[in-house]
Design an enzyme around this catalytic site. Sequence first.
Site, mmCIF file in Angstrom:
data_model
loop_
_atom_site.group_PDB
_atom_site.id
_atom_site.type_symbol
_atom_site.label_atom_id
_atom_site.label_comp_id
_atom_site.label_asym_id
_atom_site.label_seq_id
_atom_site.Cartn_x
_atom_site.Cartn_y
_atom_site.Cartn_z
ATOM 1 N N THR A 1 0.871 -1.182 0.000
ATOM 2 C CA THR A 1 0.000 0.000 0.000
ATOM 3 C C THR A 1 0.910 1.236 0.000
ATOM 4 O O THR A 1 0.997 1.955 0.990
ATOM 5 C CB THR A 1 -0.917 0.009 1.243
ATOM 6 O OG1 THR A 1 -0.100 -0.139 2.426
ATOM 7 C CG2 THR A 1 -1.925 -1.109 1.216
ATOM 8 N N THR B 1 -1.010 -2.734 5.848
ATOM 9 C CA THR B 1 -1.404 -1.544 6.608
ATOM 10 C C THR B 1 -2.277 -0.663 5.726
ATOM 11 O O THR B 1 -1.842 -0.235 4.652
ATOM 12 C CB THR B 1 -0.156 -0.783 7.074
ATOM 13 O OG1 THR B 1 0.637 -1.681 7.828
ATOM 14 C CG2 THR B 1 -0.522 0.435 7.919
ATOM 15 N N LYS C 1 -3.275 -0.164 14.018
ATOM 16 C CA LYS C 1 -2.006 -0.255 13.291
ATOM 17 C C LYS C 1 -1.441 1.131 12.975
ATOM 18 O O LYS C 1 -0.276 1.428 13.268
ATOM 19 C CB LYS C 1 -2.215 -1.061 12.002
ATOM 20 C CG LYS C 1 -1.002 -1.144 11.116
ATOM 21 C CD LYS C 1 0.166 -1.802 11.826
ATOM 22 C CE LYS C 1 1.465 -1.507 11.156
ATOM 23 N NZ LYS C 1 2.064 -2.587 10.439
ATOM 24 N N LEU D 1 13.366 5.246 21.735
ATOM 25 C CA LEU D 1 13.768 6.580 22.207
ATOM 26 C C LEU D 1 15.224 6.861 21.839
ATOM 27 O O LEU D 1 15.854 7.724 22.437
ATOM 28 C CB LEU D 1 13.588 6.678 23.731
ATOM 29 C CG LEU D 1 12.155 6.898 24.237
ATOM 30 C CD1 LEU D 1 12.102 6.857 25.761
ATOM 31 C CD2 LEU D 1 11.564 8.218 23.728
ATOM 32 N N CYS E 1 7.864 1.524 6.400
ATOM 33 C CA CYS E 1 6.621 1.636 7.189
ATOM 34 C C CYS E 1 6.403 3.008 7.825
ATOM 35 O O CYS E 1 5.414 3.668 7.519
ATOM 36 C CB CYS E 1 6.608 0.553 8.263
ATOM 37 S SG CYS E 1 6.759 -1.086 7.554
HETATM 38 C C1 UGA Z 1 7.940 -0.884 12.041
HETATM 39 C C2 UGA Z 1 7.279 -1.185 13.412
HETATM 40 O O1 UGA Z 1 8.251 -1.175 14.439
HETATM 41 C C3 UGA Z 1 6.578 -2.544 13.385
HETATM 42 O O2 UGA Z 1 5.895 -2.775 14.607
HETATM 43 C C4 UGA Z 1 5.569 -2.552 12.223
HETATM 44 O O3 UGA Z 1 4.920 -3.799 12.117
HETATM 45 C C5 UGA Z 1 6.296 -2.268 10.933
HETATM 46 O O4 UGA Z 1 6.947 -0.984 11.021
HETATM 47 C C6 UGA Z 1 5.281 -2.265 9.819
HETATM 48 O O5 UGA Z 1 4.418 -1.381 9.807
HETATM 49 O O6 UGA Z 1 5.250 -3.206 9.016
HETATM 50 P P1 UGA Z 1 10.245 -1.603 10.857
HETATM 51 O O7 UGA Z 1 9.909 -0.554 9.834
HETATM 52 O O8 UGA Z 1 10.657 -2.963 10.392
HETATM 53 O O9 UGA Z 1 8.975 -1.848 11.838
HETATM 54 O O10 UGA Z 1 11.457 -1.045 11.711
HETATM 55 P P2 UGA Z 1 11.632 -0.365 13.168
HETATM 56 O O11 UGA Z 1 12.459 -1.260 13.998
HETATM 57 O O12 UGA Z 1 10.359 0.098 13.720
HETATM 58 O O13 UGA Z 1 12.532 0.903 12.772
HETATM 59 C C7 UGA Z 1 12.018 1.954 11.958
HETATM 60 C C8 UGA Z 1 13.023 3.072 11.843
HETATM 61 O O14 UGA Z 1 13.145 3.777 13.074
HETATM 62 C C9 UGA Z 1 14.438 2.618 11.489
HETATM 63 O O15 UGA Z 1 14.981 3.511 10.548
HETATM 64 C C10 UGA Z 1 15.176 2.699 12.809
HETATM 65 O O16 UGA Z 1 16.562 2.886 12.649
HETATM 66 C C11 UGA Z 1 14.504 3.920 13.426
HETATM 67 N N1 UGA Z 1 14.585 3.992 14.901
HETATM 68 C C12 UGA Z 1 14.020 3.028 15.668
HETATM 69 C C13 UGA Z 1 15.205 5.080 15.498
HETATM 70 O O17 UGA Z 1 15.728 5.992 14.825
HETATM 71 N N2 UGA Z 1 15.237 5.150 16.875
HETATM 72 C C14 UGA Z 1 14.678 4.201 17.654
HETATM 73 O O18 UGA Z 1 14.741 4.336 18.897
HETATM 74 C C15 UGA Z 1 14.065 3.100 17.037
#
Ligand code: UGA
Length: 430
Positions: A86, A121, A204, A250, A260
């Site tokens: 999507t 989503t 979501k 955080l 996502c």
């Molecule tokens: C995210 C959500 O965490 C999942 O729960 C959700 O199912 C998924 O999207 C989705 O909608 O399919 P994802 O995109 O795989 O998962 O990755 P994350 O671990 O959430 O990280 C996202 C971004 O945030 C990354 O670029 C990561 O480096 C960044 N991030 C994460 C930060 O900059 N700081 C943080 O403290 C955590």
Amino acid sequence: MKISIIGTGYVGLTTGACLAERGHAVLCVDQDREKIALLRRGKMPIFEPGLESLVKGNVRAGRLSFGTSNKDAVAHGKVIFMCVATPPRPDGSADLSAIEAVARDIAGHLKEFRLVAEKSTVPVATGSRVKDVISKYRPQHVDFEVASNPEFLREGCAIEDTMNPDRIVIGVESKRAETILREVYKPFKAPVLVTDIMSAELIKHASNAFLAMKISFANAVGQICELAGANVVEVTRGVGMDRRIGPGFLNAGIGYGGSCFPKDVAAFEAISRELGYDFSLLREVQRVNEKARDLFVKKVERELWIVKDKTIAALGLSFKANTDDIRESVAIKIIRMLVEKGAKVRAYDPQALAKARASMNTIAYCRSPYEAARGADAALVLTDWEEFRALDFGRLKKVMAHPTILDGRNLLDPGKMRELGFTYRSIGRP
Ligand code: UGA
């Protein structure tokens, strides 16, 4: 239970493999014939820890198979999970054309009762659209239902997240649909929350937007720390110890990326506007996120003064660790900004080299962090790979033109880096 998955991307493939592992008979289909041919040969189209052995084991056990026909998917599964993309449209709203096309296709092939569950989503009220489409295009007499069952898996730990979820959300219109989905998830030990379809869809969007907000909040606090001379890691640790807030998501850095958060925050803002609510908080979340990368590039410029013709080592290309996914990767965005300013970038990533090479040909790709750092005026840590924490920094220092590290992920220990003789800058830490 017989289950079909339409759309064998990250979510579809992981969900299919995990449902098979828990004993269901799963057919995963995708219109991408090459991808399905690859999977049939036991090769993974993506890098995800543990996925290959899970897929192979379940194919061998006869619980998981792959195909390219939606007709077969409708014939096979009592439950059909829609896991198609999507993507965002230029105005930020979600492009639901793949959902609509799949719904029409399912309708055309319906012969007996099927439960069609959205896993992609989607904006609130998509379920009722899907229901309308299937009602319109199905053979008159065939019974069906629609449900929403969002996934919460993170790339890089997708299997662990799917096998041991914090919660399973089931959005349904009837007891029958609830019973079927409860049976699907019976082998998973997790709390089940049953809601109406629209609430499940909103859970979501609201969850991803909230997590993105936490990251932007940490990034804003990181800037204050930098201006005041405090330490954002300590501040967010202290804040996260409050159980009402929690320690996750955080980490201040160069901002969130991936397939996502950027897309879902934009889509949630767009659907809110469409419904008549100005969710301006989400625009601020986006603004802070985009600002984080600009501030990091400024930091590089402050360190190097003139970026043009400088050699810069980029450590990391994927949007986060443990994945080869470069979609909306902030690392790539920062590299592009520096290339635009005339920098010569030499990049290394443990998994994402091939995908990055296919999308960007203006930089040099290297087989090791040391090769990337050769002759570099600065090395940038852009992805939080554990490998970068454990580098041989003595060796790194020797090959660089000047031992400067700018750490966009607060991955390394500032004291240790200075001890080793590096000029070291990170985010929101003195
Ligand atoms: C995210 C959500 O965490 C999942 O729960 C959700 O199912 C998924 O999207 C989705 O909608 O399919 P994802 O995109 O795989 O998962 O990755 P994350 O671990 O959430 O990280 C996202 C971004 O945030 C990354 O670029 C990561 O480096 C960044 N991030 C994460 C930060 O900059 N700081 C943080 O403290 C955590």
